[in-house]
Design an enzyme around this catalytic site. Structure first.
Site, short mmCIF file in Angstrom:
data_model
loop_
_atom_site.label_atom_id
_atom_site.label_comp_id
_atom_site.label_asym_id
_atom_site.label_seq_id
_atom_site.Cartn_x
_atom_site.Cartn_y
_atom_site.Cartn_z
N GLY A 30 88.24 13.32 -20.06
CA GLY A 30 88.00 13.08 -21.48
C GLY A 30 87.74 14.38 -22.21
CB CYS A 31 88.21 15.28 -25.75
SG CYS A 31 87.54 13.82 -26.56
CG PHE A 32 82.63 14.59 -26.59
CD1 PHE A 32 82.26 15.76 -27.22
CD2 PHE A 32 82.66 13.41 -27.34
CE1 PHE A 32 81.94 15.78 -28.58
CE2 PHE A 32 82.35 13.42 -28.70
CZ PHE A 32 81.99 14.60 -29.32
#
Lengths: 333, 333, 333, 333
Positions: free
Chosen positions: C142-144
């Site tokens: 995921g990005c975070f």
């Protein structure tokens, strides 16, 4: 003792309805009787408009839940006519409609739009303040229509629209309402620009009708390119046309025309959009380049272009000072 | 008949000075006697603040050109003390200073800052309204300082700051004033984020001083990370700490503490910055996650964080209703 | 002669799918065999992604219309698992999934997620490049999760996560995908800030799993506050914790850990988000304030946080130079 | 074996110089010999352009510190001529100047600008690619000039500029360079719009010169209103004029004219600015409304409007494929 006007809003959950709510809650002569919303019935007004937390305990009603002195219709285009067809409104109630339903008809240069026995005055105070004062039913102008007319009225008034007029208008995202769409998505709109309804914007009809009422003959074409801008509020209009007027003559003409109109200001300074954001003003700036007179016209689309002008019209209809409740602190930044 | 307060502004060409001008021009009990600016002397106020076109004919003066009941100092940090050292101010004149010059001194928990025979009350109404009402000299709090204190005062008031406090604060570009710099350049700042003065922001001094006045013992560390955000107005603060209070207890504590304070609102809804922009409000929202109480605190840095709070303080000093001239239409969008 | 990899994309009309398309069309070793989209079947790819006008004549297909060497799943959370359950994929085909479906399972510290006979390697190259090189199935982070892990991996790797970790992360609007919602409306989001999923973000699961794989004992709590920022691209993360490491020791630790990792850069300069926008980089900056080590971690959520990292993983899986097709011109402004 | 071109940049710390750096560092046939900057001499290039951290170890030089095959002048208007007057440049060195110093002279329709024994070819490949291929000295066009010319060249080429032309152009903040000014301050520019140099923009000179070279007789007036937009990158141009051409004829004319020009794309879809941001493309869209042909022309002002076109010109001058090093991933969002 101050006059107290009982007001109701139909369609209070949208942008224009919310803006009207903000204004009416602070208006010294208004008591807000109800705010109707089909989609939000039963919810607190502050759930849709969280900036109103602590300002009001009002709850959206399903219908016009009280008799009122003035009814504001913020129901959207087509919905206003439908509302009036389906709902009883008491005889004496004034109606101010923010949709386009009653702004315009096929007869080019007559004053009012007749609908179901009601006669709607086109509510642009700088064009027909006297008529609005006598009106029971007011059709509030469109946002682009307001900005463009204010840029051109003084010329039309002197039959000086004598060459083709070229207009660009850039509008903020609130102009398109709060419905969700690809062009209202932040990822798309931020730092972006686009055009839409090029040379085909529906507001041209009410603009031409007004201009014809002042200059019925030899009216030139008006070419209008609307843009979507990457900002939330405001309309920036540039209009130009050929004229023999000198800059000084044009400035005198505009200042004379708008004398006594408290919200429309002709300035000699260069103007930028944020000086009108969150106010009911229209700022006009004139330049002359060769034969071309270039007019910049700035408004806040939700205020002078919608809810603010609706309150201005209410003030006129009820005999109040035109600026009552409309001396607003600009956002400025 | 309404009270009329003669007011003067020193340093009226900047952001805070301009915002104060906007407020005072609309304030029902204020008559603006002069607006001083060294850099703009002799120019119309509306040349620096073009949104005021049509609102005022005032011209920036070189000095305090009239005797006034209240003098607002918006001269900037260091400049306020210098101004008072170099200029005579009449004995009875109230002074409200927006700089940090008189907010804080080394004595940790005493009330006032003494300077040249003047005793400055720290002007946070939610902390010391009674003292402000009696004050002649008021030191207006900083913007981050206001938002963070309002997030923590109810806890300190009950000696409930019992664990480390973690604070993030994101500020708009107007927080840095109108001076030009690489980080205020649009090309850099738009769509960008950065931190600055990490764990070293100067506002921590006035915050700690206030908290110590309520909870003098066992005060925990406060860790604060300030951010520059890509927006013009507002401060968004998140603070969290461990506590045994349930969410309901915390909400009751906050609502109780701020009862009777008209601008500070504790909401049960999720909050976003734009609900306070262009208002004098502080909106507080509480959440509980495990042991952590998370407090969101939102203000407009130029209003509740500067000029709005200065007017609030003036209202208190002169015995007016606290909200006079501060019922502002939110920008909302 | 250069290797040619036949690639297919499932779910190519969204943000991540589009970004992957942009990258693969420019990748020297990739031949794009098909781009599937349920909602856009039959339409040109450039109708959904107008920046690709003139770059490709591809048309969205209804299904996986060709056999490929690598299949990218950009179908969204839940949809990837469903796609694999309902569709045959040839035995030798590599799969890189951008959803969260195969990133995490209940077993805290094991390497892979097993699903229907497939064993998914968690695709964070800075954590497990060697495993990715051997993998057939990759679960893209995921990005975070990417930004936060890159901020903490070097500490976990040395068992130096010894105090509570406090994390803030501000994400651009593309992080929420292209679906329309109130918080993706431009009028709401521009010049606004808000929090969401406070201390409850789903990415914490994959973050904790990775950190546990490095530091299985005594792992402290991580507190994470996600923000919605008024910008389209990028993630700005700040993490801090107490440590005995000096700044120099921490910098040496981080530089050592990321040596040989071409996209993750430890800088001594203050950092701002736009230096990574439109690149596959992660920029890390360290500060020490008292006992606190403050780590800033910046990525582009659509590239290093999604499609760029997917291509990086593809490069590793197929034995290409890790940076192939990922040397991107930053937008910078 | 690939050609290797030694390149130097004079004035590498500004926006255009930085953009050129980004491109040349990724260009497969270029070796960057030096980057000069008076203000930043001795500092790493990545201190001014932090997105280049990890991409280059170059340090700004005080002068042209090596002999080069091509010298790019990004020194600013007036500074380029001054640089060439004061500094020796080796005989065979090609020069590509990004300023306006050599774009235009009083002789209306001749090809080149002669200066100190050098003959500068106007570097708009879509107008005179053949000449650029033979050139030693190239004057790179202005940003507005590029966008407007590309909107009008096909008409001029057929002597079809037969009525007045009305042009609006909205530019991002990078168009004004990185110098600090009131109108580049974020607080002012965000969510704002204004005009400048109305009907007096200096780029009109080079535009008219080019159009005259194609259509020397009966050239109509061109009216141009430039706007400052609240975004960092890009130029959005709308031009319209009366014509007897049908939409289909106009589209055929434009597609024919730009056939074989890889960066200029005529689309039948509505276009928005972000589809060209961070690319070297020009996207053109045509509409017909009544007699009016409306042309939308979109470029990235720093790429096709400056540094990208400079690289395109370098490619032509050195006989490389025109698109080498210019296949850029669009930012898109």
């Amino acid at each position: 003792m101050a006059q107290s006007i009982k007001a109701g809003i139909v369609g209070g959950a949208g942008y224009a309805g919310g803006e009207l709510l903000r204004l009416l809650l602070l208006h010294p002569n208004v008591e807000l009787a109800f705010v109707q919303s089909r989609s939000q019935t039963g919810k607190p007004v502050s759930s849709s408009h969280p900036d109103l937390l602590g300002e009001t305990e009002l709850v959206f009603s399903a219908g016009a839940s009280a008799s009122v002195d003035v009814l504001f219709l913020c129901a959207g285009h087509g919905e206003a006519a439908k509302y009036l067809a389906e709902n009883e409104v008491a005889d004496g109630t004034k109606i101010i409609d923010l949709s386009q339903d009653f702004r315009w008809n096929e007869c080019t240069a007559t004053a009012n739009v007749e609908a179901d026995g009601r006669s709607f005055v086109y509510g642009l105070p700088e064009l027909q303040r006297a008529r609005i004062k006598e009106a029971q039913f007011v059709a509030n102008p469109g946002c682009f229509a307001t900005g463009i007319q204010l840029a051109l009225l003084p010329l039309a008034d002197q039959n000086l629209l004598t060459s083709e007029v070229h207009v660009s208008g850039i509008t903020g995202s609130t102009g398109a309402g709060q419905s969700l769409s690809a062009t209202s998505h932040f990822s798309w709109r931020t730092e972006n620009i686009s055009t839409y309804k090029v040379m085909e914007h529906q507001h041209m009809r009410e603009i031409k009708r007004s201009l014809l009422s002042l200059q019925p003959e030899n009216q030139p074409n008006i070419h209008f390119i609307p843009y979507r801008g990457p900002f939330a509020r405001g309309i920036f209009i540039t209009a130009y046309l050929q004229t023999d007027l000198s800059l000084e003559e044009a400035q005198a003409l505009y200042k004379g025309y708008y004398e006594g109109h408290p919200f429309t200001i002709v300035t000699d300074q260069h103007a930028d959009l944020k000086q009108v954001v969150n106010t009911n003003k229209c700022v006009l700036h004139l330049q002359k380049h060769g034969q071309m007179l270039v007019i910049t016209s700035l408004i806040d689309n939700l205020l002078k272009g919608a809810a603010g002008q609706a309150v201005q019209n209410m003030n006129l209809v009820f005999g109040l000072e035109e600026t009552t409740g409309l001396k607003l602190k600009a956002t400025a930044f």
